[in-house]
Write an enzyme that holds these catalytic residues in place. Structure first.
Site, mmCIF file in Angstrom:
data_model
loop_
_atom_site.group_PDB
_atom_site.id
_atom_site.type_symbol
_atom_site.label_atom_id
_atom_site.label_comp_id
_atom_site.label_asym_id
_atom_site.label_seq_id
_atom_site.Cartn_x
_atom_site.Cartn_y
_atom_site.Cartn_z
ATOM 1 N N GLY A 21 -15.254 -13.479 3.345
ATOM 2 C CA GLY A 21 -14.946 -14.664 4.551
ATOM 3 C C GLY A 21 -14.790 -13.710 5.793
ATOM 4 N N LYS A 42 0.911 -1.368 0.076
ATOM 5 C CA LYS A 42 0.199 0.199 -0.191
ATOM 6 C C LYS A 42 0.954 1.280 -0.055
ATOM 7 C CE LYS A 42 -4.262 -2.132 1.748
ATOM 8 N NZ LYS A 42 -3.793 -3.436 2.308
ATOM 9 N N ALA A 88 2.449 4.648 -0.412
ATOM 10 C CA ALA A 88 1.919 6.153 -0.451
ATOM 11 C C ALA A 88 2.932 6.817 -0.248
ATOM 12 C CB ALA A 88 0.884 6.217 0.383
ATOM 13 N N PRO A 98 7.099 10.655 -5.631
ATOM 14 C CA PRO A 98 7.821 9.699 -6.947
ATOM 15 C C PRO A 98 9.090 9.152 -6.557
ATOM 16 C CG PRO A 98 6.230 11.720 -7.630
ATOM 17 C CD PRO A 98 6.554 11.906 -6.351
ATOM 18 N N ASN A 99 9.927 10.110 -5.897
ATOM 19 C CA ASN A 99 11.138 9.510 -5.953
ATOM 20 C C ASN A 99 11.369 8.354 -5.105
ATOM 21 O OD1 ASN A 99 14.190 9.924 -6.260
ATOM 22 N ND2 ASN A 99 14.281 10.142 -4.114
ATOM 23 N N GLY A 129 -16.761 -10.696 6.359
ATOM 24 C CA GLY A 129 -18.249 -10.749 6.453
ATOM 25 C C GLY A 129 -18.912 -10.811 5.046
ATOM 26 N N PRO A 164 -10.866 -7.605 -1.609
ATOM 27 C CA PRO A 164 -10.890 -8.203 -0.388
ATOM 28 C C PRO A 164 -12.187 -8.024 0.387
ATOM 29 C CG PRO A 164 -9.701 -6.195 -0.180
ATOM 30 C CD PRO A 164 -10.245 -6.238 -1.667
ATOM 31 N N GLY A 165 -12.391 -8.523 1.299
ATOM 32 C CA GLY A 165 -13.547 -8.359 2.336
ATOM 33 C C GLY A 165 -14.463 -9.306 2.316
ATOM 34 N N SER A 224 -12.233 -2.122 2.885
ATOM 35 C CA SER A 224 -13.468 -2.933 3.133
ATOM 36 C C SER A 224 -13.708 -2.713 4.621
ATOM 37 C CB SER A 224 -12.974 -4.341 3.019
ATOM 38 O OG SER A 224 -11.652 -4.517 3.698
HETATM 39 P P1 BMP Z 1 -8.806 -11.295 5.250
HETATM 40 O O1 BMP Z 1 -9.396 -12.200 4.182
HETATM 41 O O2 BMP Z 1 -8.045 -12.228 6.372
HETATM 42 O O3 BMP Z 1 -9.783 -10.394 5.943
HETATM 43 O O4 BMP Z 1 -7.679 -10.617 4.500
HETATM 44 C C1 BMP Z 1 -7.838 -9.548 3.769
HETATM 45 C C2 BMP Z 1 -6.627 -9.039 2.986
HETATM 46 O O5 BMP Z 1 -7.029 -7.941 2.235
HETATM 47 C C3 BMP Z 1 -5.664 -8.396 4.250
HETATM 48 O O6 BMP Z 1 -4.318 -8.538 3.748
HETATM 49 C C4 BMP Z 1 -5.738 -6.941 4.114
HETATM 50 O O7 BMP Z 1 -4.768 -6.124 4.453
HETATM 51 C C5 BMP Z 1 -6.356 -6.730 2.703
HETATM 52 N N1 BMP Z 1 -7.382 -5.527 2.365
HETATM 53 C C6 BMP Z 1 -8.348 -5.705 2.973
HETATM 54 O O8 BMP Z 1 -8.710 -6.230 3.785
HETATM 55 N N2 BMP Z 1 -9.387 -4.408 2.839
HETATM 56 C C7 BMP Z 1 -9.206 -3.536 1.788
HETATM 57 O O9 BMP Z 1 -9.606 -2.769 1.667
HETATM 58 C C8 BMP Z 1 -7.522 -3.680 1.208
HETATM 59 C C9 BMP Z 1 -6.894 -4.569 1.442
HETATM 60 O O10 BMP Z 1 -5.590 -4.534 0.985
#
Ligand code: BMP
Length: 210
Positions: A169, A61, A63, A66-67, A172, A166-167, A114
């Site tokens: 499992g 991630k 952030a 540029p350098n 939820g 992601p998000g 998420s």
């Molecule tokens: P998990 O399925 O255990 O919740 O893991 C989700 C993964 O996705 C983690 O590596 C988390 O840092 C990443 N992640 C996230 O959960 N939400 C985001 O919005 C962005 C993510 O990179």
């Protein structure tokens, strides 16, 4: 197995355990995403080692200016990952530089997140973040599978861009709902690596999401 839409989020700090789980689930996933816990726990060369199992996406991630992004990209590129994740909010000058400089790895930009706190700032700015990502020519974006409304808007605004989500499992969301809302790949961590049998959990998830 080719065609899997699963990205394993390998957020465990122990090198041997990480390699063991990656190997176990490898027939059922397409990519391995690693984050700070594993990079700090095992060292950056884990990128190269895991890359022998599946292509690796480095979720640092990023952030920064540029350098600094160029300096970080150099260090990551030495380990030959498939891709790297950066925040879109740093602006198009930074992201453009990262994309231009990362000829050997794909850049993904985070456009919404998420967790609930993403609504404090990021979610309401999502359209602007998408514009920055688009303008910068990123290969893909990260958007949440557990917020299908946002996710389907990302898909609508970026019909050709790879979306990784992601998000589902442990957080939820429903993986299939994420795919239906537009995700190309779902990112899944705890519900695979914390499962009693990660290989079987991955096999079942592949069945549900295929
Ligand atoms: P998990 O399925 O255990 O919740 O893991 C989700 C993964 O996705 C983690 O590596 C988390 O840092 C990443 N992640 C996230 O959960 N939400 C985001 O919005 C962005 C993510 O990179």
């Amino acid at each position: 197995m080719s065609g899997s839409r699963i990205i394993l989020a390998l957020d465990i700090p122990e090198r041997e355990k990480a390699l063991e789980i990656a190997q176990a689930v490898s027939p059922y996933i397409s990519y391995i995403k690693i984050n700070w816990p594993l990079v700090l726990g095992a060292g950056a060369d884990i990128i190269r080692d895991l890359g022998k199992i599946k292509p690796v996406i480095c979720d640092l991630k990023l952030a920064d200016i540029p350098n600094t992004l160029r300096l970080i990209a150099d260090e990551i590129s030495k380990r030959s990952p498939f891709g790297v994740i950066a925040h879109a909010f740093v602006g198009s000058d930074c992201l453009k530089e990262l994309v231009a400089y990362s000829s050997r790895m794909k850049v993904f930009a985070v456009v919404a997140m998420s967790h609930p706190g993403s609504s404090d700032i990021m979610d309401s700015q999502m359209d602007r973040l998408i514009d920055i990502a688009r303008l910068s020519g990123v290969y893909g974006v990260v958007a949440p599978a557990n917020k299908p409304g946002l996710l389907s808007r990302v898909r609508k605004m970026m019909p050709q861009t790879v979306i990784i989500s992601p998000g589902s499992g442990a957080q939820g969301g429903d993986p299939l709902a994420g795919i239906k809302a537009g995700a190309d790949f779902i990112i899944v961590g705890r519900s695979l690596y914390d499962a009693a049998d990660p290989r079987e959990a991955a096999r079942q998830l592949l069945t549900v999401t295929s």
